[in-house]
Design a protein around this motif. Structure first.
Motif, PDB file in Angstrom:
ATOM      1  N   HIS A 163       7.288  -0.847   7.092  1.00 35.22           N
ATOM      2  CA  HIS A 163       6.403   0.315   7.168  1.00 35.22           C
ATOM      3  C   HIS A 163       7.279   1.550   7.157  1.00 35.22           C
ATOM      4  N   GLU A 170       4.451  -5.783   2.918  1.00 31.46           N
ATOM      5  CA  GLU A 170       4.395  -6.946   3.803  1.00 31.46           C
ATOM      6  C   GLU A 170       4.328  -8.234   2.984  1.00 31.46           C
ATOM      7  N   ASP A 211       0.844  -1.194   0.000  1.00 38.70           N
ATOM      8  CA  ASP A 211       0.000   0.000   0.000  1.00 38.70           C
ATOM      9  C   ASP A 211       0.878   1.242   0.000  1.00 38.70           C
ATOM     10  N   LEU A 231       7.964  -7.179   7.151  1.00 35.77           N
ATOM     11  CA  LEU A 231       7.052  -6.044   7.277  1.00 35.77           C
ATOM     12  C   LEU A 231       7.874  -4.762   7.253  1.00 35.77           C
ATOM     13  N   PHE A 239      11.963  -6.440   9.507  1.00 35.45           N
ATOM     14  CA  PHE A 239      10.938  -5.659  10.180  1.00 35.45           C
ATOM     15  C   PHE A 239      11.419  -4.231  10.372  1.00 35.45           C
ATOM     16  N   THR A 240      10.592  -3.283  10.029  1.00 35.62           N
ATOM     17  CA  THR A 240      10.886  -1.904  10.392  1.00 35.62           C
ATOM     18  C   THR A 240       9.614  -1.070  10.427  1.00 35.62           C
ATOM     19  N   HIS A 241       9.561  -0.208  11.416  1.00 37.57           N
ATOM     20  CA  HIS A 241       8.564   0.852  11.475  1.00 37.57           C
ATOM     21  C   HIS A 241       9.269   2.190  11.374  1.00 37.57           C
ATOM     22  N   THR A 277      12.048   3.282  12.691  1.00 34.34           N
ATOM     23  CA  THR A 277      12.878   3.791  13.788  1.00 34.34           C
ATOM     24  C   THR A 277      13.684   2.639  14.380  1.00 34.34           C
TER      25      THR A 277
END
Lengths: 251, 355
Positions: free
Chosen positions: A176, A161, A65, A174, A224-226, A228
């Motif tokens: 983001h 993802e 997305d 994932l 994995f990352t958001h 930060t």
């Protein structure tokens, strides 16, 4: 009154608006449809398996997305020639054609151009503004995109993802990508004739997420990352996204 | 005389087309949905504008047991306002035949922001959703045709439908539209969390710590590593409105969305519920397996089935456990309790109009 006398004014009006050669005299419409692929092969979300050409990873994609903003057309030198300020789209790659479409109506000056440009992510002002002010149905309305972080303020610019399979097993990934510093500009340079309404198919090459400017092996680089405390993973994904788009077709 | 036939035909045409709709259009009063501060504008279908008359009709229908096969059970029988419009602390509700349903009664609030309905997302609109329990053999077990006949035989509903939609509108379509209008008005946005967001209240220390854990990602590299709840339950609506597999089971006994779409990749996916009003809506999950919020947190903390088919990638980091201690969980629960809206059970707009 003869039939020819009835229709002559209508025909004249049509010619005035469009021209004998089918070219529009006024603003043109552009309809962009994004097509998710993996090195040229169609991606079927939650189903197709795609082997990396450079690593041992095999990927299945669950979600891609994107929030795209500030569409503009470039001249032959790659400079902005026609900017559609405030334009935005929420692209849900796993969805139907309408979910992957960005249409700009009556906003493009007809002419020859050297490419297109857009950004992944809203600008700073929109990113930190009040999301409840966007009207229903607007791409930046959180109910539409489901990409507003709320607590941290701001949007997730891209949510990528899926799973990756290696010799040791299958695990999720994932990514983001958010925060102002990760807003990325995408330029697709190509001679384009926009003197009439056009449909444009843009390939979104998911292979580029892992093999672009940077090589990302999820098991090694991070899965994995958001955005930060991720050892720079989000910035690598951001950089790779810059080269993930190409024009496949214009008709 | 030669002009008489065309004139007569024209008059007949007019009377059966546009003019007919014109004189049948009811004199309704528009209702403006009050959106709580900070909530994004909902996208409501334009073909069913909210009116005072339509909402009242929908509320009457919602609370009317004559919509069930034996006239004993209304929608409100399993969606009780005092319990956040779920059933009264039961795992599965019981229908008119004394048989239990297969899933926990869902809370009804803030439906104006939803895209699909039911745990498995099988209804694309509230008007569609509202007709299904009426016909479900495990619930109200009625035929819509019989229900429509009952409504037509009622002077009250003759008047109600006429005032809301016009003459000769007692049919399935308008039954669903009336119910949709009422359910859209069940808005919950007056919790302590909302008060804090508006600057009119403050969290306690425990609640403040709880929101940080709620909104903290699971990231051992981060000093603010938390429980990652926000990913699916973030924002003012406390849900992302998606259908996801959160890793409850390795063996799926209920396929959820997969039963609706027939796609194996959808097996085990259920609608992510809002976390508002949890104090009123126990038990939790689609099958009501957890009676307490501590039970829910214990599941997420240490019992997520990472090998559950189609488990969402966002649950990936739960495989190793969240590492929450007892205090962490208590603080998260303290924060969750700030999402409870006392008005949901007392607002007169939602209550039984027959009492």
């Amino acid at each position: 009154m003869k039939a020819s006398q009835k229709f002559l004014p209508l025909l004249s009006l049509a010619i005035l608006l469009v021209g004998c050669d089918g070219l529009k005299k006024g603003p043109v419409d552009i309809s962009i449809t994004f097509a998710p692929v993996f090195d040229g092969t169609e991606v079927v979300y939650e189903q197709s398996l795609h082997q990396s050409a450079t690593t041992n990873d095999a990927f299945t994609f669950v979600r891609s997305d994107l929030i795209l903003t500030d569409f503009s057309l470039l001249d032959e030198n790659g400079e902005v020639a026609n900017e559609i300020g405030g334009s935005a789209a929420y692209v849900h790659m796993a969805g139907d054609l309408s979910d992957r479409n960005w249409t700009l109506t009556d906003q493009i000056d007809p002419g020859h151009y050297g490419g297109i440009r857009f950004y992944i992510g809203p600008d700073t002002s929109a990113n930190h503004g009040d999301p409840s002010l966007w009207p229903a149905g607007h791409p930046l309305n959180p109910t539409v995109n489901g990409l507003h972080w709320g607590w941290a303020g701001g949007y997730i610019f891209s949510a990528l993802e899926g799973t990756y399979a290696t010799s040791t097993g299958t695990n999720p990934f994932l990514y983001h990508i958010g925060f102002d510093s990760n807003r990325v500009r995408v330029d697709i340079l190509q001679d384009i004739d926009f003197r009439r309404d056009r449909n444009v198919t843009v390939d979104f090459n998911l292979a580029n997420i892992f093999d672009g400017t940077h090589l990302i092996e999820p098991a090694i680089t991070g899965d994995f990352t958001h955005s930060t405390f991720d050892n720079g993973l989000a910035s690598k994904v951001r950089d790779n996204l810059m080269g993930a788009f190409s024009i496949k077709d214009i008709y | 005389m030669k002009y008489l036939l065309p004139v007569v035909l024209s008059l007949l045409t007019l009377s059966t087309t546009s003019c007919n709709e014109g004189w049948n259009k009811p004199d309704t009063t528009a209702y403006l949905l009050e959106i709580p501060p900070g909530f994004p504008p909902p996208d409501i279908a334009g073909d069913n504008p909210l009116t005072v008359e339509g909402i009242l009709l929908g509320r009457q229908l919602f609370y009317d047991p004559t919509l069930s096969g034996d006239s004993t059970q209304s929608c409100a029988g399993c969606h009780v306002s005092a319990f956040g419009f779920t059933d009264s602390a039961v795992t599965f509700s019981t229908g008119i035949r004394g048989l239990p349903g297969g899933r926990n009664s869902m809370a009804l609030h803030n439906l104006a922001w939803g895209a699909v309905f039911f745990w498995d997302g099988r209804a694309a609109s509230l008007r569609e959703q509202s007709l299904m329990p009426i016909q479900d053999a495990l619930e109200m077990d009625a035929s819509l045709a019989a229900v429509i006949e009952r409504l037509k035989a009622s002077d009250r509903y003759q008047k109600g439908f006429r005032e809301a939609f016009g003459r000769n509108k007692i049919d399935e379509e308008h039954l669903g539209m009336a119910m949709e209008q009422f359910m859209l008005t069940i808005i919950s946005g007056n919790s302590k969390f909302d008060q804090v967001a508006a600057g009119m209240a403050s969290f306690t220390a425990s609640e403040q710590r709880g929101i940080l854990l709620f909104n903290g990602e699971v990231n051992p590299s981060s000093p603010n590593s938390g429980a990652d709840c926000f990913h699916c339950h973030g924002g003012v609506l406390a849900t992302n409105h998606k259908l996801m597999n959160n890793g409850l089971d390795f063996v799926l006994t209920d396929l959820g969305l997969g039963d609706v779409t027939g796609k194996a990749s959808d097996n085990g996916k259920f609608k992510v519920p809002s976390l508002r009003n949890l104090a009123f809506t126990a038990p939790y999950m689609h099958d009501g397996r957890f009676n307490t919020l501590m039970g829910v947190l214990n599941f997420y903390n240490e019992n997520v089935r990472s090998n559950s088919p189609n488990i969402d990638p966002s649950m990936g980091k739960f495989a190793n456990g969240l590492g929450l201690n007892l205090q962490d969980k208590m603080d998260i629960i303290a924060f969750l309790n700030t999402l409870n809206d006392p008005n949901i059970g007392t607002d007169t707009l939602f209550q039984n109009p027959y009492q």
